[in-house]
Design an enzyme around this catalytic site. Sequence first.
Site, PDB file in Angstrom:
ATOM      1  N   PHE A 107     -10.497 -19.142  16.448  1.00 44.30           N
ATOM      2  CA  PHE A 107     -10.429 -18.157  17.527  1.00 44.30           C
ATOM      3  C   PHE A 107     -10.255 -18.768  18.910  1.00 44.30           C
ATOM      4  CE2 PHE A 107     -13.405 -16.410  14.253  1.00 44.30           C
ATOM      5  CZ  PHE A 107     -12.500 -15.548  13.662  1.00 44.30           C
ATOM      6  N   ILE A 118      -6.206 -20.903   9.987  1.00 44.86           N
ATOM      7  CA  ILE A 118      -7.592 -20.724  10.437  1.00 44.86           C
ATOM      8  C   ILE A 118      -8.201 -19.437   9.879  1.00 44.86           C
ATOM      9  CG2 ILE A 118      -7.318 -22.126  12.504  1.00 44.86           C
ATOM     10  CD1 ILE A 118      -6.931 -19.583  14.110  1.00 44.86           C
ATOM     11  N   GLU A 157      -3.840 -11.827  17.870  1.00 44.91           N
ATOM     12  CA  GLU A 157      -4.737 -11.453  18.963  1.00 44.91           C
ATOM     13  C   GLU A 157      -4.578 -10.023  19.454  1.00 44.91           C
ATOM     14  OE1 GLU A 157      -5.315 -15.506  21.398  1.00 44.91           O
ATOM     15  OE2 GLU A 157      -3.426 -15.286  20.336  1.00 44.91           O
ATOM     16  N   ASN A 208       3.573 -10.558   5.954  1.00 43.75           N
ATOM     17  CA  ASN A 208       2.731 -10.205   4.806  1.00 43.75           C
ATOM     18  C   ASN A 208       1.815  -9.064   5.218  1.00 43.75           C
ATOM     19  OD1 ASN A 208       1.084 -10.020   2.575  1.00 43.75           O
ATOM     20  ND2 ASN A 208       0.409 -12.152   2.605  1.00 43.75           N
ATOM     21  N   PRO A 209       2.117  -7.828   4.843  1.00 39.24           N
ATOM     22  CA  PRO A 209       1.304  -6.693   5.286  1.00 39.24           C
ATOM     23  C   PRO A 209      -0.169  -6.829   4.936  1.00 39.24           C
ATOM     24  CG  PRO A 209       3.361  -5.924   4.329  1.00 39.24           C
ATOM     25  CD  PRO A 209       3.296  -7.399   4.069  1.00 39.24           C
ATOM     26  N   ARG A 253       8.353  -8.283  13.180  1.00 34.48           N
ATOM     27  CA  ARG A 253       8.463  -8.104  11.737  1.00 34.48           C
ATOM     28  C   ARG A 253       7.191  -8.608  11.073  1.00 34.48           C
ATOM     29  NH1 ARG A 253      12.846 -10.935   7.655  1.00 34.48           N
ATOM     30  NH2 ARG A 253      12.529  -9.525   5.873  1.00 34.48           N
ATOM     31  N   GLY A 264       3.897 -11.709  16.433  1.00 36.49           N
ATOM     32  CA  GLY A 264       2.560 -12.276  16.278  1.00 36.49           C
ATOM     33  C   GLY A 264       1.508 -11.198  16.246  1.00 36.49           C
ATOM     34  N   VAL A 265       0.513 -11.353  15.357  1.00 37.99           N
ATOM     35  CA  VAL A 265      -0.526 -10.332  15.201  1.00 37.99           C
ATOM     36  C   VAL A 265      -1.932 -10.884  15.392  1.00 37.99           C
ATOM     37  CG1 VAL A 265       0.907  -8.987  13.621  1.00 37.99           C
ATOM     38  CG2 VAL A 265      -0.699 -10.654  12.685  1.00 37.99           C
TER      39      VAL A 265
END
Length: 716
Positions: free
Chosen positions: A246, A471, A670, A597-598, A594, A667-668
């Site tokens: 984090f 991480i 944060e 990996n859902p 995009r 990017g997801v």
Amino acid sequence: MTTVTTGRTTVKGAVGTSHTRVEGRDKVTGAARYAGEIPFADLAHGWLVLSTVARGRIRSIDTDAVLGMPGVLTVLHHGNAPRVDTDYIGMLGIPPDPTAAVFQDERVPHAGWPVALVVAETPEEAREAAEALAVTYDTEPHDTALTADHPDAYPAEGHMPAETEKGDLAAGLAASTVVVDEEYTTPEEHHSMMEPHAATALWDGGRLEVVDSNQGTTWVQGELAKMFSLDESAVRVRSEHIGGGFGSKGLRAHQVSAVMAATLLERPVRVVMTRRQMFSLAGYRSPTTQRVRLGADADGRLRALEHRSLNQTSTVYEFVEPGAGVARVMYDAEAHRTANHVVRLDVPSPTFMRAPGEAPGSFAIEVALDELAERCGVDPIELRLRNEPDVGPVSGLPFSSRNLAACFHEGARRFGWADRDPRPGVRREGRWLLGTGTAAASFGAGAGPSTALLTAEADGTFTVRIAAADIGTGARTALTLVAADALEVAPERVRVRIGDSDFGPAMIAGGSMGTRSWAWAITAAAGELRERLALGTSVPPEGITVRSDTTEALGALAQKERHSFGAQFAEVAVDTATGEVRVRRMLGIFAAGRIVNPLTARNQLVGGMIWGISMALHEEAVRDRASGGLYGPDLAGYHVATHADVPDVEADWVDDPDPDDPVGIKGVGEIGIVGAAAAVANAVWHATGVRHRNLPIRPDRVLSAAAPEGGGAADA
């Protein structure tokens, strides 16, 4: 789609489909080993000794008694430790925090400063000796209080300009029909990942090896090489499995002290931080004091915007928590001013923490927007949409894509926003007052230069080697899917190896840039490898390996505002008799490029939203002004959200591929936490009519402020 590159027919299209983690079985069976549990022959153990005073100098360290204790091998301190170099700029473009350069002089700039390392045969012996070590100090007066009017505050840049300004702010505010002018505060917050910081250092054939838990092996490799005046090729850092970071797992005191001890003792030395030590040595999110001034026409269209943020930093290191940065992306006005200021105090150094700047900054600006909507009598979503900028409010650059409106429209539909009564304090269910709130979110979508090695093996499989760091985000799995699609083979034919600096330079896992950066490098390597295989090249027993480097490609990108966006929605229940606040449900809809990996992406987004609940209602590290230390620096005293606090949290996304990225990724990591605390705070106002501008919204704060008769607005 089919391919004949290896003589086999495969189906392309792994990216965008849900896959369980490729290392999942190893983790649940214990086969995956973390930095603190990997065995080494002749391993010694170090235990850090931290200062008990907030400011002063070490007068003496009585090592004689400790050196005679069972198993003790040495005691490192400022009188005998190797000298290291800190006069350099690191991988992230900033100098190192001197806290990592341990035992260089007798100064003590804050409570919890490392003053010694006791090394023994076992961790138990090291701990007992460390607790027995007598250190005498000459103390000096200290200041640990962050206040909005602190006389020593100054503008600081960090990773962005300290201040931006356009237009006449005073004139814009004077010409506005409605003005919001309020102060918002967020407290000191800590990363509190499950796995503590741990590192083992050893010399092997004249080469320094460090087995670590970090967010970038080449990052730590470069820092250690510079600090110890070594060639980077003489340093190898491995970090295969990481139990959370984090933002905090860069270069810290435990790695440097382990290297020092391993060098002196000529044997492997492991140093693991305790949970309490992490509260002073692993960084944290600085508290902030933020002032937001908004001026608007009666319909809520902004004429003037000012967002000023102040954070604390240590006296030995300047770190900026850029809370005002979010306003430079989200909202425009003819008069627009933002500023990030810092003040040096006798406290540990803060550091990057999930969504640095955006998380605390979004709380202030998004609650202020909610207050503006209330005063204008405009729906909070409609007010935000009326203030959608066409280009970057400060940069003037075009957006690569900006699908925030789509997030709000989809979120409002699924959340049932149209049925909301805008009046506060009118919806009740037994003893509970109910309310709903919303907030916008954004986070930068960048990429860092990376290299990747891709090998076509003789057996028809492919091996990817890249110094990536997983991480807990599922990066291994995402990169496996990206490589499979780039090679036009099934994921089962791809092996991804990560976490080794010997694989070459690569971006760290940070800034929501990891997967995007690594995928770019893997895609480039796969393209070259497919070309070679298409020429009919036979694969020898040792395979065919190609290496990519994305430095040139990234340098050629056009300048644009690149961000992920999102809309957060929350429903809360508040018991004004006890002060209890319960989040009943949350929904986040995101435009985050995009989705590779859902399954793991949804986990990341939901995890961020839960952290936002924790930020809104629980997390608060309180510093004792007398001692300079924290009250309860552990997971008993530092409260975080638990399962009972998060009954219904849902995350989803709209179609939003980045046209300038070879895979379409943004990017997801944060974006999920950004705006979440503001949505909860706005929902608490809607439930009670009381506006909370100071986090966390504790029960005592709810009890100390009651809405006026009739449900009108009040302030806490």
